[in-house]
Design a protein around this motif. Structure first.
Motif, PDB file in Angstrom:
ATOM      1  N   PHE A  88      -5.142   7.373   1.707  1.00 30.35           N
ATOM      2  CA  PHE A  88      -4.803   6.003   0.871  1.00 30.35           C
ATOM      3  C   PHE A  88      -4.443   6.823  -0.405  1.00 30.35           C
ATOM      4  O   PHE A  88      -5.095   7.619  -1.098  1.00 30.35           O
TER       5      PHE A  88
ATOM      6  N   SER B  59      -7.817   3.893  -6.604  1.00 31.96           N
ATOM      7  CA  SER B  59      -8.762   4.668  -6.476  1.00 31.96           C
ATOM      8  C   SER B  59      -8.403   6.059  -5.509  1.00 31.96           C
ATOM      9  O   SER B  59      -8.984   6.932  -5.660  1.00 31.96           O
TER      10      SER B  59
ATOM     11  N   ASP C  57      -5.524  -1.489  -6.929  1.00 31.05           N
ATOM     12  CA  ASP C  57      -6.631  -0.325  -6.833  1.00 31.05           C
ATOM     13  C   ASP C  57      -5.999   0.969  -6.795  1.00 31.05           C
ATOM     14  O   ASP C  57      -5.446   1.324  -5.651  1.00 31.05           O
TER      15      ASP C  57
ATOM     16  N   TYR D 166       0.419   5.355   1.133  1.00 33.88           N
ATOM     17  CA  TYR D 166      -0.286   6.343   1.639  1.00 33.88           C
ATOM     18  C   TYR D 166       0.557   7.736   1.744  1.00 33.88           C
ATOM     19  O   TYR D 166       1.810   7.484   1.463  1.00 33.88           O
TER      20      TYR D 166
ATOM     21  N   GLN E 181      -1.148  -3.786   8.788  1.00 35.31           N
ATOM     22  CA  GLN E 181      -0.378  -3.055   7.729  1.00 35.31           C
ATOM     23  C   GLN E 181       0.740  -2.687   8.562  1.00 35.31           C
ATOM     24  O   GLN E 181       0.822  -2.128   9.639  1.00 35.31           O
ATOM     25  N   HIS E 182       2.122  -2.995   7.890  1.00 37.18           N
ATOM     26  CA  HIS E 182       3.255  -2.558   8.765  1.00 37.18           C
ATOM     27  C   HIS E 182       3.896  -1.650   7.754  1.00 37.18           C
ATOM     28  O   HIS E 182       4.133  -1.744   6.598  1.00 37.18           O
ATOM     29  N   PHE E 183       4.136  -0.451   8.290  1.00 37.79           N
ATOM     30  CA  PHE E 183       4.722   0.680   7.703  1.00 37.79           C
ATOM     31  C   PHE E 183       6.233   0.960   7.819  1.00 37.79           C
ATOM     32  O   PHE E 183       6.967   0.435   8.809  1.00 37.79           O
TER      33      PHE E 183
ATOM     34  N   GLY F 107     -10.750  -6.499   4.126  1.00 36.32           N
ATOM     35  CA  GLY F 107      -9.202  -6.229   4.186  1.00 36.32           C
ATOM     36  C   GLY F 107      -8.606  -5.342   3.081  1.00 36.32           C
ATOM     37  O   GLY F 107      -7.763  -5.736   2.298  1.00 36.32           O
TER      38      GLY F 107
ATOM     39  N   TYR G 155      -3.306   0.284  -3.693  1.00 40.06           N
ATOM     40  CA  TYR G 155      -2.997  -0.938  -3.220  1.00 40.06           C
ATOM     41  C   TYR G 155      -2.697  -2.004  -4.256  1.00 40.06           C
ATOM     42  O   TYR G 155      -3.483  -1.998  -5.285  1.00 40.06           O
TER      43      TYR G 155
ATOM     44  N   LEU H 103       4.022   7.105   2.611  1.00 44.46           N
ATOM     45  CA  LEU H 103       4.322   5.854   3.372  1.00 44.46           C
ATOM     46  C   LEU H 103       4.089   4.687   2.709  1.00 44.46           C
ATOM     47  O   LEU H 103       2.852   4.765   2.005  1.00 44.46           O
TER      48      LEU H 103
ATOM     49  N   GLY I 241      -7.418 -10.030   3.478  1.00 48.01           N
ATOM     50  CA  GLY I 241      -7.957 -10.368   4.564  1.00 48.01           C
ATOM     51  C   GLY I 241      -7.545  -9.371   5.651  1.00 48.01           C
ATOM     52  O   GLY I 241      -7.038  -8.496   5.408  1.00 48.01           O
TER      53      GLY I 241
ATOM     54  N   TYR J 157      -2.599   2.589  15.818  1.00 48.49           N
ATOM     55  CA  TYR J 157      -1.421   2.828  15.468  1.00 48.49           C
ATOM     56  C   TYR J 157      -0.613   3.812  16.171  1.00 48.49           C
ATOM     57  O   TYR J 157      -1.338   4.809  16.705  1.00 48.49           O
TER      58      TYR J 157
ATOM     59  N   TYR K 137       0.725  -1.118  -0.137  1.00 54.52           N
ATOM     60  CA  TYR K 137      -0.069   0.075   0.046  1.00 54.52           C
ATOM     61  C   TYR K 137       0.825   1.259   0.006  1.00 54.52           C
ATOM     62  O   TYR K 137       1.857   1.321   0.642  1.00 54.52           O
TER      63      TYR K 137
END
Lengths: 114, 111
Positions: free
Chosen positions: A45, A58, A56, A35, A103-105, B96, A48, A91, A99, B36, A33
């Protein structure tokens, strides 16, 4: 380390130039992703990627923004003809998608357009 | 249209006391919620999450509560420590998909 890696950490460029931002996700994460966080704003966002599916797009704010993900791993976000309003922290995040997964940034790229 | 709202931009708490950070959402389709923590010049770090089928999830000093009827969730930190001082973001997922974030609450824990 084993986390999400972004480069460069800082980028200063002149209005009208193109920039490329890079993201190296966590190994094994299929979802990626992008951002951005503008000054005083929350995270917004952009785009993705999930496996081999069509991305995606969008959240991309204009057609000056594009991103690709090669080989299902590294991703680059390209901004063409940059404008001052593009200044933000960009980011990248990855996860064991799809699912409901955390999410890990990465630490982001701080982009400043002069 | 802000679908996830954190109405308190800042919160100050004494060390050892409880910190309560609040978050409201408008989209009833959200089925997964996350908190977060973000330090300056670093990316957000995942803290704790909760599925919409639950009303509480606890992990050490951190507990998240979800009230679906009120479309409200909260993060409790007890006891608060100076190292908890950071910006806290509430985020929500639908099937998701991409995260929808609130605007954050800056927590300051006073020694």
């Amino acid at each position: 380390g084993a986390g999400v890696s972004q480069s460069p950490s800082n980028k200063v460029t002149e209005k009208g130039k193109d920039v490329e931002l890079r993201c190296d996700p966590i190994s094994g994460h299929t979802a990626l992703y992008w951002y951005r966080q503008s000054l005083g704003q929350g995270l917004e966002f952009l785009i993705y990627f999930q496996g081999n599916s069509a991305p995606d797009k969008s959240g991309l704010p204009s057609d000056r923004f594009s991103a690709e993900r090669t080989g299902g791993s590294v991703s680059t976000l390209t901004i063409q003809r940059t404008q001052q309003e593009d200044s933000a922290v960009y980011l990248c995040a990855s996860s064991f998608g799809p699912g409901n997964q955390p999410q890990h940034f990465g630490d982001g790229t701080r982009l400043s357009i002069l | 249209d802000q679908q996830v709202k954190q109405n308190s931009p800042s919160l100050s708490v004494q060390e050892g006391r409880i910190s309560i950070l609040n978050c409201d959402y408008t989209n009833s389709m959200f089925d997964y919620f996350l908190w977060y923590k973000k330090y300056p010049a670093e990316g957000p770090t995942f803290l704790i999450s909760i599925s919409s089928i639950k009303d509480k999830n606890e992990d050490g000093r951190f507990t998240v509560f979800l009230n679906k009827s009120a479309k409200h969730l909260s993060l409790h930190i007890v006891p608060s420590q100076p190292g908890d001082s950071a910006v806290y973001f509430c985020a929500a997922l639908y099937s998701g998909d991409k995260l929808t974030f609130g605007t954050g609450t800056r927590l300051a824990v006073r020694p």
